[in-house]
Design a protein around this motif. Structure first.
Motif, short mmCIF file in Angstrom:
data_model
loop_
_atom_site.label_atom_id
_atom_site.label_comp_id
_atom_site.label_asym_id
_atom_site.label_seq_id
_atom_site.Cartn_x
_atom_site.Cartn_y
_atom_site.Cartn_z
N CYS A 1 46.27 49.55 39.73
CA CYS A 1 46.17 48.31 38.95
C CYS A 1 44.85 47.59 39.24
CB CYS A 1 47.35 47.40 39.24
SG CYS A 1 48.95 48.03 38.66
N TYR A 2 44.38 47.68 40.49
CA TYR A 2 43.09 47.08 40.82
C TYR A 2 41.97 47.76 40.04
CZ TYR A 2 38.82 46.14 43.45
OH TYR A 2 37.53 45.81 43.80
N ARG A 3 41.99 49.08 39.97
CA ARG A 3 40.96 49.77 39.20
C ARG A 3 41.00 49.33 37.73
NH1 ARG A 3 42.48 54.63 42.11
NH2 ARG A 3 40.85 55.17 43.60
N MET A 4 42.18 49.20 37.19
CA MET A 4 42.31 48.81 35.79
C MET A 4 41.81 47.39 35.54
SD MET A 4 43.58 51.18 33.70
CE MET A 4 44.24 50.17 32.37
N LEU A 5 42.09 46.47 36.48
CA LEU A 5 41.84 45.05 36.24
C LEU A 5 40.62 44.50 36.96
CD1 LEU A 5 45.57 44.04 36.62
CD2 LEU A 5 44.28 43.92 34.49
N GLY A 6 40.20 45.15 38.05
CA GLY A 6 39.07 44.64 38.81
C GLY A 6 39.40 43.42 39.64
N SER A 7 40.68 43.13 39.81
CA SER A 7 41.12 41.93 40.53
C SER A 7 42.21 42.30 41.52
CB SER A 7 41.65 40.88 39.55
OG SER A 7 42.39 39.88 40.21
N PHE A 8 42.00 41.97 42.80
CA PHE A 8 43.04 42.21 43.79
C PHE A 8 44.26 41.33 43.51
CE2 PHE A 8 45.29 41.28 47.69
CZ PHE A 8 45.49 42.54 48.23
N ASP A 9 44.02 40.06 43.22
CA ASP A 9 45.13 39.13 42.97
C ASP A 9 45.99 39.58 41.80
OD1 ASP A 9 44.28 37.49 45.04
OD2 ASP A 9 43.06 36.24 43.73
N GLU A 10 45.36 39.96 40.70
CA GLU A 10 46.12 40.38 39.53
C GLU A 10 46.79 41.73 39.75
OE1 GLU A 10 43.67 40.24 36.06
OE2 GLU A 10 43.56 38.05 36.05
N ALA A 11 46.17 42.58 40.56
CA ALA A 11 46.80 43.88 40.86
C ALA A 11 48.13 43.67 41.57
CB ALA A 11 45.86 44.72 41.71
N ASP B 1 48.71 45.94 28.68
CA ASP B 1 49.24 44.71 28.08
C ASP B 1 48.51 43.49 28.63
OD1 ASP B 1 51.04 46.20 26.62
OD2 ASP B 1 52.74 45.81 27.94
N ALA B 2 48.28 43.48 29.94
CA ALA B 2 47.59 42.35 30.56
C ALA B 2 46.14 42.24 30.07
CB ALA B 2 47.61 42.48 32.08
N LEU B 3 45.48 43.39 29.93
CA LEU B 3 44.08 43.39 29.51
C LEU B 3 43.90 42.95 28.07
CD1 LEU B 3 42.89 46.66 31.27
CD2 LEU B 3 42.08 44.34 31.76
N ALA B 4 44.96 42.99 27.29
CA ALA B 4 44.87 42.55 25.89
C ALA B 4 44.55 41.07 25.78
CB ALA B 4 46.18 42.86 25.16
N THR B 5 44.82 40.31 26.84
CA THR B 5 44.59 38.86 26.81
C THR B 5 43.61 38.41 27.88
OG1 THR B 5 46.53 38.49 28.22
CG2 THR B 5 46.87 38.42 25.83
N ARG B 6 42.92 39.35 28.54
CA ARG B 6 42.00 38.99 29.61
C ARG B 6 40.60 39.49 29.33
NH1 ARG B 6 46.91 39.47 32.00
NH2 ARG B 6 47.38 38.39 33.97
N ALA B 7 39.62 38.72 29.77
CA ALA B 7 38.23 39.16 29.67
C ALA B 7 37.95 40.15 30.80
CB ALA B 7 37.30 37.96 29.80
N ARG B 8 36.97 41.00 30.59
CA ARG B 8 36.63 41.97 31.63
C ARG B 8 36.03 41.26 32.84
NH1 ARG B 8 31.14 43.62 31.89
NH2 ARG B 8 29.84 42.82 30.21
N ARG B 9 36.25 41.85 34.00
CA ARG B 9 35.71 41.31 35.24
C ARG B 9 34.23 41.69 35.37
NH1 ARG B 9 38.97 37.90 38.66
NH2 ARG B 9 40.94 37.90 37.54
#
Length: 347
Positions: free
Chosen positions: A37-47, A85-93
């Motif tokens: 999830c961290y790789r997908m999102l670039g965020s430890f908190d969101e992962a 699904d989460a990335l559909a509403t988030r800007a890239r890191r």
């Protein structure tokens, strides 16, 4: 399906449907799913949040698990789709050098909170996955990487291409299995891979045509880190100058400023390390740590009137040929506990 595979599928279904069995299986995979999830999102908190969402979705949908795939593959599929699904509403890191030119000394600087900044990942929470007796197909991942250069580059991919690269090129899933996880076709996976690899080559550091993990830090690199930390604690600019590459780049999220080249870095340090300057940061204490498979230094700072050293930044180093070529200093004191770092250092 062989008798052995059939028996394994039956065991999977029974354990997933059982409260205790499900909890044990989920916890077994928590660490690697957090990394995914961290790789997908670039965020430890969101992962962290997405792992919990993955387990919730898996629990709610456990009656549909047929055991045709391993529990690991099933959880990865759920996690990947939760991330999409989460990335559909988030800007890239991003990192500061993605959003503006190098620092202009004439412009005021402030922390920017309306930009989604890339976060570091502590090494002690990242261990390559080894096969388990119940899941022999979960082989050690040969090309697994969390290097910041790769994480920064992969953020430039659209979410679905990002998922394809991570599942196929990083985790080593065959194109057919990747397509099944994403409800796509082998042809669509291969097409996405081709486009994604082209984009990654544009954003990876020079000379990095692929994203194979680098070798473990060498003794020389450990010595380089120790010299850097000692120089920072002494405020020794001449020593720092010897350690930095001529074209070194430093970034300081969530501050949008970044510096290009040794002269610019030394000029900034001259001001911030000068006790007589209004921009004086304070005295430093440093502790070694590891992030994203790279050496890092956790810095603590103390102003003259303060009783102890407070968390300041976690600086992740990229080193080449005996020099520091990039420093990414994450000014997020809230991450210090995640790295197992103390809340303060005494004088």
């Amino acid at each position: 399906m062989s008798a052995r595979s059939t028996n394994r599928s039956v065991r999977y279904r029974r354990r997933v449907s059982d409260d205790k069995g499900f909890a044990e299986l989920a916890e077994r995979h928590r660490g690697e799913l957090r990394v995914h999830c961290y790789r997908m999102l670039g965020s430890f908190d969101e992962a962290e949040d997405l792992v919990q969402e993955t387990f919730l979705r898996a629990w709610r949908g456990r009656s549909g698990f047929q055991g045709r795939s391993s529990v690991r593959a099933w959880l990865y599929r759920i996690a990947t789709n939760a991330c999409l699904d989460a990335l559909a509403t988030r800007a890239r890191r991003v990192l500061p050098h993605h959003v503006g030119p190098p620092f202009d000394p004439g412009q005021p600087q402030r922390a920017v909170t309306d930009v989604s900044w890339l976060q570091p990942f502590p090494d002690h929470l990242w261990e390559p996955v080894a096969p388990h007796a119940d899941e022999p197909e979960a082989a050690v991942v040969a090309k697994e990487t969390l290097e910041l250069a790769f994480l920064a580059a992969i953020q430039h991919l659209p979410p679905r291409q990002r998922a394809v690269v991570i599942l196929h090129d990083v985790l080593g899933w065959p194109a057919r299995q990747t397509a099944q996880a994403l409800d796509g076709t082998v042809a669509s996976v291969n097409s996405a891979l081709q486009r994604a690899r082209t984009t990654l080559r544009e954003h990876l550091p020079p000379g990095r045509a692929d994203w194979a993990p680098s070798a473990p830090p060498t003794d020389e690199e450990h010595r380089l880190l120790r010299r850097y930390m000692t120089a920072a604690e002494r405020g020794d600019l001449a020593e720092v100058a010897e350690l930095l590459a001529e074209d070194v780049r430093t970034t300081m999220p969530p501050y949008p400023m970044w510096l290009a080249g040794r002269p610019a870095v030394l000029a900034a340090l001259t001001t911030s390390w000068d006790a007589g300057s209004p921009e004086y940061v304070g005295a430093f204490r440093m502790l070694p740590t590891r992030a994203n498979g790279q050496l890092a230094a956790a810095s603590y700072v103390r102003r003259p009137e303060e009783p102890s050293y407070a968390p300041f930044a976690i600086s992740v180093m990229r080193m080449e040929k005996g020099e520091i070529v990039e420093i990414t200093a994450f000014h997020e004191p809230a991450l210090f506990p995640v790295f197992g770092l103390p809340p303060h250092l005494d004088r």
